[in-house]
Design a protein around this motif. Structure first.
Motif, PDB file in Angstrom:
ATOM      1  N   LEU A 180      23.179-100.823 -28.380  1.00 62.88           N
ATOM      2  CA  LEU A 180      22.899-100.478 -27.365  1.00 62.88           C
ATOM      3  C   LEU A 180      21.356 -99.961 -27.132  1.00 62.88           C
ATOM      4  O   LEU A 180      20.534-100.047 -27.609  1.00 62.88           O
ATOM      5  CB  LEU A 180      23.942 -98.571 -27.145  1.00 62.88           C
ATOM      6  N   PHE A 181      21.045-100.334 -25.728  1.00 65.39           N
ATOM      7  CA  PHE A 181      19.170-100.178 -25.522  1.00 65.39           C
ATOM      8  C   PHE A 181      19.701 -98.607 -24.574  1.00 65.39           C
ATOM      9  O   PHE A 181      19.469 -99.034 -23.927  1.00 65.39           O
ATOM     10  CB  PHE A 181      19.557-101.221 -24.384  1.00 65.39           C
ATOM     11  N   VAL A 182      19.094 -97.946 -26.177  1.00 64.04           N
ATOM     12  CA  VAL A 182      18.667 -96.185 -25.191  1.00 64.04           C
ATOM     13  C   VAL A 182      17.479 -95.868 -24.992  1.00 64.04           C
ATOM     14  O   VAL A 182      16.901 -96.324 -26.330  1.00 64.04           O
ATOM     15  CB  VAL A 182      19.459 -95.634 -26.096  1.00 64.04           C
ATOM     16  N   PRO A 183      16.696 -95.165 -24.478  1.00 59.05           N
ATOM     17  CA  PRO A 183      15.485 -94.334 -23.980  1.00 59.05           C
ATOM     18  C   PRO A 183      15.454 -93.169 -25.086  1.00 59.05           C
ATOM     19  O   PRO A 183      17.078 -92.835 -25.649  1.00 59.05           O
ATOM     20  CB  PRO A 183      15.683 -93.393 -23.037  1.00 59.05           C
ATOM     21  N   GLU A 184      14.500 -93.473 -26.652  1.00 57.69           N
ATOM     22  CA  GLU A 184      15.017 -92.605 -27.413  1.00 57.69           C
ATOM     23  C   GLU A 184      14.223 -91.224 -26.607  1.00 57.69           C
ATOM     24  O   GLU A 184      13.337 -90.945 -26.387  1.00 57.69           O
ATOM     25  CB  GLU A 184      14.344 -92.895 -28.787  1.00 57.69           C
ATOM     26  N   GLY A 185      15.917 -90.097 -27.599  1.00 52.39           N
ATOM     27  CA  GLY A 185      15.699 -89.117 -27.325  1.00 52.39           C
ATOM     28  C   GLY A 185      13.493 -88.126 -27.530  1.00 52.39           C
ATOM     29  O   GLY A 185      13.275 -88.609 -28.739  1.00 52.39           O
ATOM     30  N   GLU A 186      13.192 -87.066 -27.191  1.00 45.32           N
ATOM     31  CA  GLU A 186      12.672 -86.336 -26.908  1.00 45.32           C
ATOM     32  C   GLU A 186      11.352 -87.119 -27.756  1.00 45.32           C
ATOM     33  O   GLU A 186      10.477 -86.839 -28.544  1.00 45.32           O
ATOM     34  CB  GLU A 186      12.728 -85.156 -28.295  1.00 45.32           C
ATOM     35  N   GLN A 187      10.953 -88.392 -26.942  1.00 45.51           N
ATOM     36  CA  GLN A 187       9.231 -88.580 -26.816  1.00 45.51           C
ATOM     37  C   GLN A 187       9.469 -89.490 -25.604  1.00 45.51           C
ATOM     38  O   GLN A 187      10.318 -90.120 -24.890  1.00 45.51           O
ATOM     39  CB  GLN A 187       9.459 -89.692 -28.573  1.00 45.51           C
ATOM     40  N   LEU A 188       8.392 -90.647 -25.476  1.00 43.14           N
ATOM     41  CA  LEU A 188       7.438 -91.097 -24.684  1.00 43.14           C
ATOM     42  C   LEU A 188       8.661 -92.570 -24.723  1.00 43.14           C
ATOM     43  O   LEU A 188       8.230 -93.375 -25.858  1.00 43.14           O
ATOM     44  CB  LEU A 188       6.954 -90.914 -24.156  1.00 43.14           C
ATOM     45  N   ASN A 189       9.300 -92.820 -23.696  1.00 39.95           N
ATOM     46  CA  ASN A 189       9.533 -94.251 -23.978  1.00 39.95           C
ATOM     47  C   ASN A 189       8.733 -95.073 -21.937  1.00 39.95           C
ATOM     48  O   ASN A 189       9.476 -94.563 -21.744  1.00 39.95           O
ATOM     49  CB  ASN A 189      11.399 -94.460 -23.280  1.00 39.95           C
ATOM     50  N   ILE A 190       8.534 -96.286 -22.727  1.00 39.75           N
ATOM     51  CA  ILE A 190       7.726 -97.317 -21.687  1.00 39.75           C
ATOM     52  C   ILE A 190       8.195 -97.779 -22.058  1.00 39.75           C
ATOM     53  O   ILE A 190       8.567 -98.634 -22.362  1.00 39.75           O
ATOM     54  CB  ILE A 190       6.505 -97.555 -21.947  1.00 39.75           C
TER      55      ILE A 190
END
Ligand SMILES: Nc1nc2c(ncn2[C@@H]2O[C@H](COP(=O)(O)OP(=O)(O)OP(=O)(O)O)[C@@H](O)[C@H]2O)c(=O)[nH]1
Length: 525
Positions: free
Chosen positions: A314-324
């Motif tokens: 799954l292409f998921v924004p990783e939590g508790e950090q900045l995803n750009i």
């Protein structure tokens, strides 16, 4: 707060194993049944029906709890007086939970003054949830009773006291507990029809539980199925006619080849599929059902092949950090729309988002992104000047994102293709800024590709994949195209995974890609 996390939608990998096993069995039905035993997926048509019914009931309950304005402790007006009633004063305070109450103070601390921050408050996008909340707050009027109402109340009390004096004293307990007025059942906007059953079956066969699915998923699957209707009609009906004539033979395989090419699957991908079919056919007799099942498996494997060895399916924004996430693609492919839709699902899934309007080449592009930002309720960092440096906008946006703990920053980029070198230079410059200013951020680049372009789209994708280190593709406009097979061409020719698919112009019309669902919608919908 998040209602449903699209990015982390649960898949039960064991059921995929089961499916693979089932496919391998081809004409051996007993081992197919045995394989089905070790998964949670229903085993028979009746089981699927029971699963669908349970899911339907669960969705109805979910809908009822969402839509039902829970407590309206209507203070029953005593039926004593036909006095001129005091109209309730309108509420003066800003409704709790309304946009007006949102923390407007959340502006970045350290952004450049020349940067413009377009906050969604300017054009509040009102979601159903917010409407429901507003409706809730509206039914609780503030009670600052006017003097004449107070006088009426005093008079009413005096009369009540008089009544009590004259009443026959009976210690009889009042019928205290009135029969609880059942809250009205809100019927969800869904029918237990053929479309629901199909979607339910797709979810069930992935090992999902009926109490764990949402109406959004059902709705999306139907939309995907409808969107791929044209490709399916072109491909599948003929495919079924070819395959349905009996065990797969060489002639049928040639016809399948022609059909795949027509659906823009591309020469390389088609060759690979045909070779696999031929060698399977030599190994065992493939009756029609088994042939379709095997074809599905081949398509799924091809679509998943770029992810081999990569467990983050799954292409998921990783939590508790900045995803750009850098969003690239030619103008008109659906970049802006995709950014709006992505922020919408990201916000709904509980992520803190921000958009950087770094397509500074066209002023209209910035305006468009702002409209989508407003729709999805996400701030847009832009630079009002014309032809300003996109890297400067990205710089400011990262500063803003860092100051407000943003988890997902989506960067809109210009997609001029006239010159590959320019494109490369621009994207490289943006990358350098990102690496310098947000070295610990999780950076991804997604190429937005218009599916209606078919093979031309693949050529575009090639240019972009040479210019940028792409993490995958967002395939848009799958609704209404007969070229849905292009997904396979992109994957096979460029080795890029499809990460999201768009099947409509609305804010809800983009979802994470699932090869299983795509192939089911393509071949069995
Ligand atoms: N039918 C359909 N239309 C779509 C889809 N995605 C985008 N569109 C439409 O495609 C057109 C172009 O979309 P944009 O998002 O403006 O494309 P863009 O790549 O950002 O283009 P620029 O803003 O010019 O850079 C718009 O009319 C969208 O409504 C989709 O999945 N299905």
């Amino acid at each position: 707060m998040s209602s449903f996390n699209w990015f982390r939608r649960g898949y039960d990998e064991s059921s995929e194993t089961e499916d693979a096993k089932t496919d391998e069995t081809t004409n051996d039905s007993t081992s197919a049944e045995a394989a089905a035993d070790d998964s949670d997926a229903p085993a028979s048509a009746e089981d699927y029906l029971a699963w669908a019914k349970a899911a339907y009931q669960n969705i109805q309950q979910q809908q009822a709890t969402v839509e039902e304005p829970e407590a309206e402790p209507e203070p029953e007006p005593e039926p004593v007086e036909p006095e001129p009633e005091s109209e309730p004063e309108p509420a003066v305070e800003a409704p709790v939970g309304s946009k007006a109450a949102a923390p407007a103070a959340e502006t970045p601390v350290s952004t450049d003054v020349s940067t413009e921050i377009s906050t969604p408050e300017e054009t509040p996008a009102i979601t159903e949830q917010e409407e429901a909340e507003e409706a809730l707050t509206e039914v609780t009027p503030s009670v600052a009773a006017p003097f004449w109402a107070k006088a009426a109340e005093a008079e009413r009390e005096a009369r009540l006291a008089k009544l009590k004096e004259t009443a026959i004293v009976e210690p009889e307990p009042e019928p205290e507990s009135e029969p609880e007025p059942e809250p009205p059942m809100v019927m969800p906007d869904v029918d237990l029809d053929e479309a629901f059953l199909w979607s339910a079956e797709v979810l069930a066969s992935q090992g999902r539980r009926p109490d764990d699915i949402s109406l959004e998923e059902i709705t999306w699957l139907n939309q995907l199925r409808q969107g791929l209707g044209k490709t399916r009609r072109g491909l599948v009906n003929q495919l079924k006619a070819v395959v349905g004539q009996g065990p797969l033979n060489e002639d049928a395989i040639y016809e399948i080849e022609a059909l795949l090419l027509q659906a823009d699957v591309g020469v390389e991908a088609t060759d690979q599929i045909i070779e696999a079919l031929q060698s399977k056919m030599r190994e065992a007799t493939l009756p029609p059902e088994a042939a379709i099942r095997y074809l599905k498996k081949l398509l799924r494997q091809m679509l998943d092949s770029p992810l081999e060895g990569n467990h983050n399916l799954l292409f998921v924004p990783e939590g508790e950090q900045l995803n750009i996430w850098l969003i690239v693609g030619v103008n008109g492919a659906g970049k802006t729309t995709t950014i709006g839709k992505l922020t919408h699902i990201a916000k709904k899934s509980g992520y803190n988002c921000l958009i950087a309007a770094a397509d500074t080449f066209r002023a209209a592009a910035v305006e468009q992104v702002k409209v989508w930002g407003a729709r999805s309720g996400v701030d847009v960092i832009a630079n009002p000047g014309q032809n300003t440096d996109p890297a400067a906008v990205v710089f400011d946006a990262i500063a803003a994102a860092q100051s407000r703990n943003t988890e997902l920053l989506l960067v809109d980029t210009a997609g001029r293709l006239q010159n590959k070198k320019n494109l490369m230079d621009e994207l490289n410059k943006i990358r350098r800024i990102v690496d310098k200013k947000a070295s610990d951020a999780n950076v991804e680049a997604l190429l937005v590709l218009d599916a209606t372009l078919g093979q031309n789209g693949v050529r575009q994708a090639k240019v972009f994949s040479e210019a940028a280190n792409l993490s995958g593709v967002v395939l848009t406009k799958l609704d209404g195209t007969a070229k849905g097979g292009v997904a396979l061409a992109v994957v096979q020719q460029l080795g890029l995974p499809i990460r999201f698919i768009g099947a409509g112009e609305g804010i809800e019309d983009l979802r994470p890609f699932s090869s299983y669902e795509f192939v089911e919608a393509l071949l069995s919908g």
